[in-house]
Design a protein around this motif. Structure first.
Motif, PDB file in Angstrom:
ATOM      1  N   VAL A   1       1.587   2.563  -1.395  1.00 44.96           N
ATOM      2  CA  VAL A   1       0.265   2.923  -1.912  1.00 44.96           C
ATOM      3  C   VAL A   1      -0.753   2.346  -0.950  1.00 44.96           C
ATOM      4  CG1 VAL A   1      -1.392   2.655  -3.783  1.00 44.96           C
ATOM      5  CG2 VAL A   1       1.003   3.018  -4.310  1.00 44.96           C
ATOM      6  N   LYS A   2      -1.591   3.195  -0.402  1.00 45.48           N
ATOM      7  CA  LYS A   2      -2.593   2.776   0.572  1.00 45.48           C
ATOM      8  C   LYS A   2      -3.965   2.720  -0.071  1.00 45.48           C
ATOM      9  CE  LYS A   2      -0.250   4.448   4.712  1.00 45.48           C
ATOM     10  NZ  LYS A   2      -0.366   5.234   5.941  1.00 45.48           N
ATOM     11  N   ALA A   3      -4.788   1.839   0.463  1.00 46.08           N
ATOM     12  CA  ALA A   3      -6.172   1.722  -0.019  1.00 46.08           C
ATOM     13  C   ALA A   3      -6.996   2.889   0.504  1.00 46.08           C
ATOM     14  CB  ALA A   3      -6.759   0.393   0.415  1.00 46.08           C
ATOM     15  N   PHE A   4      -8.128   3.141  -0.195  1.00 43.09           N
ATOM     16  CA  PHE A   4      -8.996   4.252   0.199  1.00 43.09           C
ATOM     17  C   PHE A   4      -9.878   3.880   1.390  1.00 43.09           C
ATOM     18  CE2 PHE A   4      -8.138   5.557  -4.209  1.00 43.09           C
ATOM     19  CZ  PHE A   4      -7.770   6.867  -3.989  1.00 43.09           C
ATOM     20  N   HIS A   5     -10.357   2.646   1.408  1.00 46.01           N
ATOM     21  CA  HIS A   5     -11.389   2.268   2.377  1.00 46.01           C
ATOM     22  C   HIS A   5     -10.888   1.231   3.375  1.00 46.01           C
ATOM     23  CE1 HIS A   5     -14.357   4.486   0.034  1.00 46.01           C
ATOM     24  NE2 HIS A   5     -13.905   3.881  -1.061  1.00 46.01           N
ATOM     25  N   SER A   6      -9.598   1.062   3.517  1.00 46.78           N
ATOM     26  CA  SER A   6      -9.048   0.118   4.490  1.00 46.78           C
ATOM     27  C   SER A   6      -7.634   0.545   4.836  1.00 46.78           C
ATOM     28  CB  SER A   6      -9.069  -1.318   3.939  1.00 46.78           C
ATOM     29  OG  SER A   6      -8.212  -1.425   2.824  1.00 46.78           O
ATOM     30  N   GLU A   7      -7.073  -0.153   5.792  1.00 48.86           N
ATOM     31  CA  GLU A   7      -5.701   0.128   6.202  1.00 48.86           C
ATOM     32  C   GLU A   7      -4.678  -0.636   5.374  1.00 48.86           C
ATOM     33  OE1 GLU A   7      -4.826   2.377   8.361  1.00 48.86           O
ATOM     34  OE2 GLU A   7      -6.912   2.880   8.818  1.00 48.86           O
ATOM     35  N   HIS A   8      -5.163  -1.236   4.334  1.00 54.17           N
ATOM     36  CA  HIS A   8      -4.291  -2.045   3.497  1.00 54.17           C
ATOM     37  C   HIS A   8      -3.335  -1.142   2.729  1.00 54.17           C
ATOM     38  CE1 HIS A   8      -3.166  -5.726   1.557  1.00 54.17           C
ATOM     39  NE2 HIS A   8      -3.376  -5.231   0.353  1.00 54.17           N
ATOM     40  N   GLU A   9      -2.067  -1.582   2.612  1.00 61.10           N
ATOM     41  CA  GLU A   9      -1.074  -0.816   1.877  1.00 61.10           C
ATOM     42  C   GLU A   9      -0.085  -1.768   1.233  1.00 61.10           C
ATOM     43  OE1 GLU A   9       0.950   1.699   4.606  1.00 61.10           O
ATOM     44  OE2 GLU A   9       2.158   0.086   5.453  1.00 61.10           O
ATOM     45  N   VAL A  10       0.531  -1.285   0.164  1.00 64.81           N
ATOM     46  CA  VAL A  10       1.518  -2.061  -0.584  1.00 64.81           C
ATOM     47  C   VAL A  10       2.741  -1.181  -0.759  1.00 64.81           C
ATOM     48  CG1 VAL A  10       2.032  -3.267  -2.741  1.00 64.81           C
ATOM     49  CG2 VAL A  10      -0.273  -3.361  -1.787  1.00 64.81           C
ATOM     50  N   LYS A  11       3.905  -1.761  -0.483  1.00 64.14           N
ATOM     51  CA  LYS A  11       5.165  -1.039  -0.629  1.00 64.14           C
ATOM     52  C   LYS A  11       5.905  -1.528  -1.855  1.00 64.14           C
ATOM     53  CE  LYS A  11       5.793  -0.385   4.350  1.00 64.14           C
ATOM     54  NZ  LYS A  11       6.694  -0.600   5.504  1.00 64.14           N
ATOM     55  N   ASN A  12       6.649  -0.629  -2.434  1.00 66.29           N
ATOM     56  CA  ASN A  12       7.478  -1.027  -3.571  1.00 66.29           C
ATOM     57  C   ASN A  12       8.836  -1.492  -3.063  1.00 66.29           C
ATOM     58  OD1 ASN A  12       8.588   1.383  -2.781  1.00 66.29           O
ATOM     59  ND2 ASN A  12       8.972   2.102  -4.851  1.00 66.29           N
TER      60      ASN A  12
END
Length: 1655
Positions: free
Chosen positions: A897-908
């Motif tokens: 799941v990636k953020a809308f306004h940054s390159e931040h992402e989280v994986k399951n």
């Protein structure tokens, strides 16, 4: 079998380079096939010894006594010992070897022979070949041994050289008992360093990492068990060692060892020490020896002879560890072995290319070649049938050699190609050679020293397997695997022209000829397989009949070279069983059937029509063949003897009428493949055989006995008759052959003529303009090197092209006109109406050709489509396998799941479904934990009261939250994912508990991942919802922008492939760039859909109501607010028709109303636009706000992910520790089992073998000691009873006789055994009889009558001589017994030492086992516990990345807090006392300061008073004091002072201005300097690098000068210091003298106080 005749080997040639040995000072021997060759180095004569067994295996010789021994090559081989030059068999040794012997060696110190067998026993045996008994044996001792060498000075030492090892075997002796004891030499590593043996240690301290448990040896870690476990692990875990290649004993019983890596070692067998004499990797290594790998070493009286890589041999002088090259020889070629003669005068060098060289360094440096037979396997060998009795052989490498009848190599020719067959012509001195590339080479043999290639012809694309001349030399026939038999003219006058060919069914397996003079025919027998692909056996016999007349007529062959049927008469015969070889006799065929292993004779029918079908033959006679086949058959020239050779190496000759009896000769070894070929001489008296893989030629004479001698005469008569018949043609053809130029040196005209005679005119490229013809030509293009048949076909094609050139041109012209006409018709057809237009296929004139081409294209398309479908099927299968294993099996698919306004992402966390086995183990462990907890609770209830339990529960609840994460070792408890059934870290002691804990921790990890995935899915669904809302808002915004006629780009978020990984498994049509391929069914479906759409649109028709509504009101019946922007008020009609000056009042009013309406409409539009813009901004703002809220949610999820990761990693770390503990426990168990096994084995070895052996030898020594004592007593009795034997003789005569009785001759005495029996050079049992015989001979001289005293009776003298001889024999017996007793006692002492060593080993193993048990108990109690501590709770200094916890102590927080509180209280008390001290000291300092101030004031007042008292006034002062107008003068002085002050202030201001200006100038100057400094600082690194490089260059170049200058300066300083020391020493001496003089003078000048004191 020898009753009809025998064989005598005339000569044998070949060199296999196995090994070469000296049998005396001038003769060497080497193995050649199944024979031994003995070469005299001076006379170059050769003698041959045939092996009495099968083949020759290992070979050794002793040149000092002329003994040589060799083994045979068969199952359970024997060893034969011979003596040279009698070639007398001394003995045959039968050992336990099952397959072969790898090495043999003979001893210089006695009749002893050492042997090493190969698989499976690998036994080293020492034989006494005189008694044919083994004296000692050691099984499984020579796994990789390929060389055994006795110590020349001590036969009790035997060195075994292996491919990776070096072992010295010591033969220990006790009376008649011998035993082999090994001493393994530890070779250095490949870098020259010494390799330490692996030592099993239980604990190894580490300076960097904490201690996790005991370190086990590699054998325990690997789990390898058994006797070879330590050996295997040592090889795997130690560095690579040097590879020994050559050894050499020295005169001091040391060993030189040469290594493949270029090292030269010196080994001391006593201490097992290894010294490196030469290291090629060292800086001071001799450059000439760096490239030497020491593959050969031998001692010489001038030094050590060493062979290396290349063509160089060195003589090395070795003193201690220094090596000097005294002499170097450059060799002709690479040499692989060197051997020194027994007299140390001659060196023999052998190479693997078949050369033997001789060198005598003491007389000359010239290297003489004594043998040059080349190397390699012989392909074929044949005896020439001409008057020159020579032999021709050819090797597989293409080396052709000529041999004389005595076996001398006359000449050779390198053909530079691989060959397969050979045949000699009977009518000219040349040989035909068939090559692998399909060429037939013709070699002129007239100049024997230099044979030459005169002609060659290319017949096959495969190898030429068979060549055969007929007996009278009319034809040369060739055979191969391509079913073509070519017939060549064998006469050089015909230039070896190819007459033609014929085709047979299948590959040719055998080819033989028979010349029938009665009918002037040449019959050819070809054995064919009858089918392609079978090249081993065949059952079809083809008999070709060729006329002897010239076959150069046009009717003999067709245009392509095939022999006409009326020229070649073909008869076909079929046999019941497949054959491997056959030969044609007179109306009969002799064949060998490998399937039945029999020789068969078939009778051919007399009259056979060529048109008749296949004739079936039955064998007329069938006899037993060779034991090991397949076999080859050859018929003697006079047709009466049949020879057969096979893979068993046997040569058998039979009489053709009756084949039961035969003469047999073992000429080659069956292990090397047996015999490849055999050939008869012209007189049938000599046979020549070539081995298959042994590289030897054997020439043997056939001797017929008895009745068969008449056949010998027939053979001679036949040979003489053939010579007379062919003499004229031989002279003619041979003279033509001599005049032939060498191949490659002909003139171009001769070359063209020769080629034209064979294949006609050279083919040229044909100009083909038609597409189909060029296409066909490309399909049938010949290879780059055409054969004779292909060239012939090209010539025929060219001839046809030239013959029909005009016709082809006319046809091409007509075809072109026809093509143009058809094309014009097709163009006209395109413009015709549809009803008159013809189809495309109707213009095709050649429908069949088109159908053929279309079928060909369709076939190719089908093939390509099938390949593509198979490839796609393979890819689909791989896709399905990957998907099923990596996607379908995943319970939770991996996504982000990636953020809308940054390159931040989280994986399951991708998760697989847990297997049934995992769930079963988990349930089992959970149930087990429940039972354990219930049992623990029950025990606590029994032990304590309920109140105590309640208190404990309360205390547990209070401290649970604070200490749960620290005690549990992870943050999973804080996250709420821990399970109550997990063991405490402090209670994990057994392996089962650790394994259960691992299963529980894995379940905790699974729970953490599952819980996080649930939250992740919620966030992912939230993002999908936000995306849908954002799309809805964007849709509304686009509608507003469309109304406002705006063109702005909206931010459109979407899901990526990582967020929707399912999209990777499907392919959209937009992703495919290539045009889509539609099958006919799909095309029909597409057309059907289009037609349906067209019908639907047509059925809809023209609706005029809807059309009117669209035209007037845009399809709606009411005006919406959204349509305001589209509204326009039409102006009045008069505005467009009249000018404004002609308007009426009414019209003006209407126009004003119109303007008002327009104004109101514009205002309404402006309001609506602003409302739409505001609404669009609100939509965008809401989208941004919602996405920002989602990013915040994602950030929180990321923080949760970080905490979960920490917990997972902590749990995984705990699992790692537990796995490591289980592994260490298993390793300790393996180590314990290994130690127990070693202990049991050592105890069994000590008790069963060493103990019994010591007891047995003790008993033998005691018995021998008693025997020795009795013999000594008997010897003493003889000495005491001497005078009693001569009682009747006068005493003076008895005294004289007693002196003679004690007298002994001076002969060499027997050496007594030294303390170390390995250094004795002779064995008493072997050389003592010789010494005793010498003693007896000397005693006979003393017993002579002239040594008898005067006046003594001869009878008494004879009695005296008898008694003295008895005494001498008794003394010798005592000495021999003493030596034997000392030997037995030394042997017994060594066995006792072995027993003590075994006892010490048992004690060491027991101690190590006990230490292992202690370490095991310590490891079980010392539990590894994990604590996650915060930053303030860790007070360990961190020097590296990993802190060192070896000296750390774990304390409870309360202890630290109590300590901190007490420290804080004591610190406050200390601060208060320090403040009090400070205040008190401040008062003291203040009082001291007041006291000091008052003291200084007192001193000032005293000074003032003194000054006043001492004050002197001037006249001005006195005048001032006495002046009356004092005020006026003071005012005047004040005005003067004011003026001076004003002037000074003005001067000061000016100076200040000047200073300010100067400061500004300095500031500007400083700024400029700062800029320059900045520039210089930028340039400074480059300048520093330049200065450093120049400094290095200067230091490198001026190092020697600086050293010299420094040395000179130091020398000058030393000289100056020495001079100064000399001056100082002289001055010191002078001062000492002066001081002594001063003391003396002082004593003289002053009175003595001692006297005054006494007085």
């Amino acid at each position: 079998m020898d009753d009809i005749g025998s064989f005598k080997v005339r000569w044998i040639q070949g060199f296999t380079n196995k090994n070469i040995e000296f049998v005396d000072d001038k003769t060497v021997c080497y193995a050649c096939g199944s024979h031994l060759c003995f070469l005299n180095l001076e006379t170059k004569t050769q003698s041959v010894l045939q092996s009495p067994g099968r083949g020759v295996g290992a070979l050794t010789a002793n040149g000092n006594n002329g003994m040589f021994a060799f083994s045979e090559e068969k199952l359970s081989p024997a060893i034969f010992v011979y003596i040279f030059p009698e070639f007398q068999l001394k003995c045959e040794l039968k050992g336990t070897a099952q397959l072969d012997y790898t090495s043999l060696t003979l001893s210089d110190g006695g009749p002893y022979l050492g042997s090493c067998s190969s698989l499976p026993d690998h036994t080293i045996t020492v034989w006494n070949w005189e008694t044919t008994e083994p004296i000692c044996t050691q099984p499984q001792a020579g796994q990789d041994v390929f060389s055994l060498v006795f110590n020349p000075l001590n036969w009790l030492q035997l060195c075994a050289l292996g491919s990776t090892s070096l072992t010295v075997w010591n033969i220990e002796k006790s009376a008649s008992f011998h035993v082999l004891k090994p001493s393994v030499i530890e070779l250095p590593a490949t870098d020259g360093s010494l390799v330490e043996r692996l030592v099993a240690s239980l604990h190894t301290a580490s300076d960097k990492l904490p201690y996790f448990g005991p370190e086990m040896p590699p054998s325990a870690i690997s789990g390898i068990k058994g006797d070879k476990a330590e050996t295997i692990v040592t090889k795997l875990c130690t560095k690579a060692r040097l590879t020994p290649t050559a050894i050499c004993w020295t005169a001091t019983s040391e060993i030189y060892v040469g290594c493949a890596e270029g090292f030269l070692l010196l080994v001391e067998p006593e201490s097992l020490s290894v010294s490196i004499l030469f290291n090629p990797t060292s800086a001071d290594a001799i450059p000439e020896l760096r490239r030497t790998n020491f593959q050969g070493l031998t001692p010489h009286k001038n030094g050590l002879i060493a062979l290396g890589k290349g063509n160089v041999m060195h003589c090395l002088q070795i003193k201690q560890t220094r090596i000097n090259i005294t002499q170097t020889w450059q060799l002709e070629g690479p040499v692989t072995a060197v051997m020194n003669s027994p007299d140390h005068e001659t060196l023999i060098l052998s190479s693997n290319t078949g050369q033997i060289y001789m060198l005598n360094p003491t007389h000359s440096d010239k290297i003489v070649k004594v043998l040059d037979v080349l190397s390699g396997n012989f392909v074929a060998a044949t005896l020439s049938h001409t008057d020159r009795k020579i032999c021709v052989s050819v090797r597989d490498s293409g080396e052709l050699q000529l041999w004389s009848t005595d076996g001398v190599c006359l000449g050779s020719l390198s053909l530079q190609t691989e060959v397969r067959s050979l045949a000699c012509c009977p009518i000219a001195q040349y040989a035909a050679v068939g090559t692998v590339s399909g060429n037939v080479l013709f070699i002129d043999l007239n100049r024997e020293q230099r044979p030459r290639l005169v002609h060659q012809v290319h017949l096959y694309q495969a190898s030429v397997d068979h060549l055969s001349f007929d007996q009278e030399g009319h034809y040369l026939l060739t055979g191969s695997t391509d079913s073509h038999i070519y017939v060549l003219d064998a006469k050089p006058s015909k230039r070896f022209s190819v007459i033609g060919f014929t085709v047979v069914p299948g590959p040719v397996l055998s080819l033989s000829t028979q010349c029938i003079r009665d009918c002037e025919q040449v019959k050819v027998l070809a054995l064919c397989t009858g089918q392609e692909g079978n090249s081993h056996d065949g059952s079809l016999l083809m008999v070709l009949s060729l006329p002897e007349r010239d076959l150069t007529g046009l009717d003999c062959v067709d245009r392509h070279g095939c022999l006409s049927p009326h020229i070649v008469k073909v008869s076909r015969y079929e046999v019941p069983h497949p054959l491997q070889s056959c030969v044609l006799g007179v109306s009969e065929v002799f064949a060998y059937c490998h399937k039945k292993k029999t020789l068969q004779r078939f009778q051919l029918p007399q009259d056979t029509d060529s048109s008749q079908p296949v004739v079936h033959l039955r064998p007329e006679q069938e006899v037993r063949g060779h034991p090991l086949g397949p076999a080859s058959l050859v018929l003697s020239p006079h047709q009466l003897w049949l020879t057969s050779v096979g893979r068993d190496g046997l040569l058998r000759v039979r009489k053709t009428p009756s084949m039961e009896r035969y003469i047999e000769l073992q000429c080659h070894s069956c292990r090397d493949g047996g015999v490849r070929s055999v050939s008869f001489s012209a007189d049938s008296q000599t046979l020549l055989t070539a081995g298959f893989n042994d590289g030897s030629l054997v020439c043997a004479d056939l001797r017929i006995k008895g009745v068969g001698a008449g056949k010998v005469n027939k053979a001679t008569q036949y040979s003489q008759a053939m010579d007379d018949r062919l003499k004229n043609i031989f002279d003619t053809e041979n003279s033509v052959l001599i005049d032939w130029p060498e191949w490659g040196q002909r003139s171009p005209a001769a070359t063209e003529k020769s080629e034209g005679s064979e294949v006609g005119v050279e083919a040229e490229s044909v100009d083909v303009t038609e597409q189909d013809e060029s296409y066909n030509n490309l399909l049938s293009a010949p290879p780059s090197h055409p054969t004779w048949l292909e060239s012939r076909r090209e010539a025929v094609q060219k001839e046809e092209n030239e013959q029909y050139c005009e016709t082809k041109k006319n046809l091409r012209k007509t075809v072109k006109e026809l093509r143009d006409t058809i094309q014009e018709m097709m163009r006209e057809n395109e413009n015709l109406p549809d009803i008159e237009r013809l189809e495309q296929h109707e213009f095709n004139l050649d429908v069949e050709e088109q159908g053929r081409l279309e079928a060909m294209v369709e076939q190719e398309v089908v093939r390509v489509r099938n390949e593509i479908e198979l490839e796609n099927l393979a890819k689909c299968y791989l896709r399905d396998v990957l998907k099923s294993e990596c996607w379908d099996t995943m319970k939770v698919k991996g996504r982000t799941v990636k953020a809308f306004h940054s390159e931040h992402e989280v994986k399951n966390y991708p998760l697989r479904e847990r297997t049934e086995k995992e769930m079963e183990d988990l349930h089992r462990v959970q149930n087990l934990r429940k039972l354990e907890e219930a049992a623990c609770t029950q025990s606590n209830l029994k032990k304590g009261s309920s109140t105590i339990i309640a208190k404990e529960e309360e205390l547990g609840k209070e401290g649970h939250e604070a200490a749960s994460s620290a005690v549990m070792g992870s943050f999973s408890t804080d996250l709420g994912y821990s399970i109550p059934s997990i063991y405490s870290q402090f209670s994990l002691q057994t392996t089962e508990q650790r394994i259960n804990q691992i299963i529980l921790l894995q379940d905790v990890i699974y729970r953490i991942k599952t819980a996080f995935n649930a939250e992740f899915e919620a966030v992912h669904r939230q993002k999908v919802q936000e995306l849908n809302r954002a799309r809805e808002r964007n849709r509304h915004s686009r509608a507003i922008m469309q109304e406002l006629d705006m063109n702005e780009e909206l931010w459109e978020p979407s899901l990526t492939n990582s967020e929707q990984p399912e999209r990777l498994l499907t392919v959209d049509d937009s992703e495919i760039k290539a045009e889509r391929f539609l099958t006919p069914e799909q095309k029909r479906e597409e057309e059907r859909k289009k037609l349906e759409e067209q019908r639907r649109l047509a059925a809809k028709g023209d609706n005029f109501i809807e059309r009117a509504l669209d035209d007037m009101m845009d399809g709606v019946l009411e005006v919406k607010r959204e349509d305001i922007l589209k509204m326009e008020i039409p102006p009045p009609e008069f505005v467009l028709t009249k000018p404004d000056i002609h308007w009426t009042e009414e019209e003006k009013k209407v126009y004003k109303e119109y303007e008002k309406k327009c104004k109101d409409l514009s205002m309404e539009k402006e309001k609506y636009k602003k409302s739409l813009e505001c609404e669009m901004k609100n939509l965008q703002a809401s989208t941004k706000e919602a996405t920002q809220r989602f990013d915040e949610t994602l950030r929180k999820l990321f923080e949760k992910k970080v905490k979960c990761e920490m917990a997972i990693y902590q749990e995984e770390l705990k699992i790692t520790y537990l796995v490591y503990a289980v592994q260490i426990r298993e390793e300790m168990k393996n180590r314990e089992m290994e130690l127990k096994y070693k202990l049991e084995k050592t105890m069994a070895y000590k008790q069963d073998k060493i103990g019994e052996e010591v007891k047995r030898h003790e008993e033998e020594v005691e018995l021998f000691q008693e025997n020795y004592d009795s013999i000594v007593a008997e010897d003493r009795v003889l000495d005491k009873e001497f005078r009693k034997e001569f009682l009747d003789v006068p005493s003076n005569a008895v005294d004289q006789l007693y002196k003679l009785f004690k007298r002994r001759p001076r002969v060499q005495k027997i050496r007594t055994q030294s303390d170390n029996p390995l250094k004795e050079q002779r064995l008493c049992g072997s050389l003592a009889p010789d010494a005793f015989s010498n003693m007896l001979k000397a005693m006979e001289e003393l017993d002579a009558p002239h040594n008898m005293p005067d006046g003594l009776n001869p009878s008494i003298w004879e009695k005296f001589c008898f008694i003295r001889k008895t005494k001498v024999e008794s003394e010798h017996k005592v000495k021999v017994k003493a030596l034997t007793l000392a030997e037995m006692q030394a042997f017994l002492q060594r066995r006792r030492e072995e027993e003590r060593t075994a006892q010490e080993e048992i004690k060491n193993i027991s101690d190590e086992l006990e230490s292992l048990h202690k370490e095991k108990n310590h490891f079980l109690t010392d539990i590894l516990v994990q604590f996650p501590l915060k930053q303030g709770q860790l007070e360990v200094s961190t020097t590296d990345l990993i802190p060192d916890y070896t000296d750390s102590v774990l304390l409870h927080r309360i202890v630290v807090e109590d300590l901190n509180s007490s420290i804080r209280a004591i610190g406050e008390e200390k601060i208060a006392s320090m403040v009090e001290r400070k205040d008190f000291r401040k008062g003291i300092i203040q009082l001291q300061w007041e006291h000091k101030k008052l003291g200084m004031r007192v001193e000032d007042l005293n000074n003032k008073a003194r000054d006043i008292q001492m004050l002197r006034l001037s006249e001005e002062q006195q005048d001032f004091l006495h002046r009356a107008d004092r005020e006026c003068s003071m005012s005047k002085q004040a005005s003067i002072l004011r003026k001076s002050r004003a002037f000074q202030e003005k001067i000061h201001l000016q100076s200040v201005q000047q200073r300010i200006k100067k400061i500004e100038q300095l500031n500007r100057h400083a700024a400029k300097k700062a800029e320059k400094n900045a520039i210089v600082e930028q340039q400074l690194p480059d300048m520093q690098v330049t200065v450093a490089e120049r400094r290095h260059i200067y230091e490198a170049t001026a190092l020697e000068e600086n050293q010299a200058a420094t040395t000179e300066e130091r020398y000058q300083e030393i000289l100056q210091r020495r001079k100064l020391e000399d001056v100082a020493r002289a001055q010191a001496e002078e001062l000492a003298d002066l001081w002594a003089e001063v003391q003396r003078l002082r004593i003289r000048s002053f009175p003595s106080l001692d006297k005054l004191k006494h007085t």
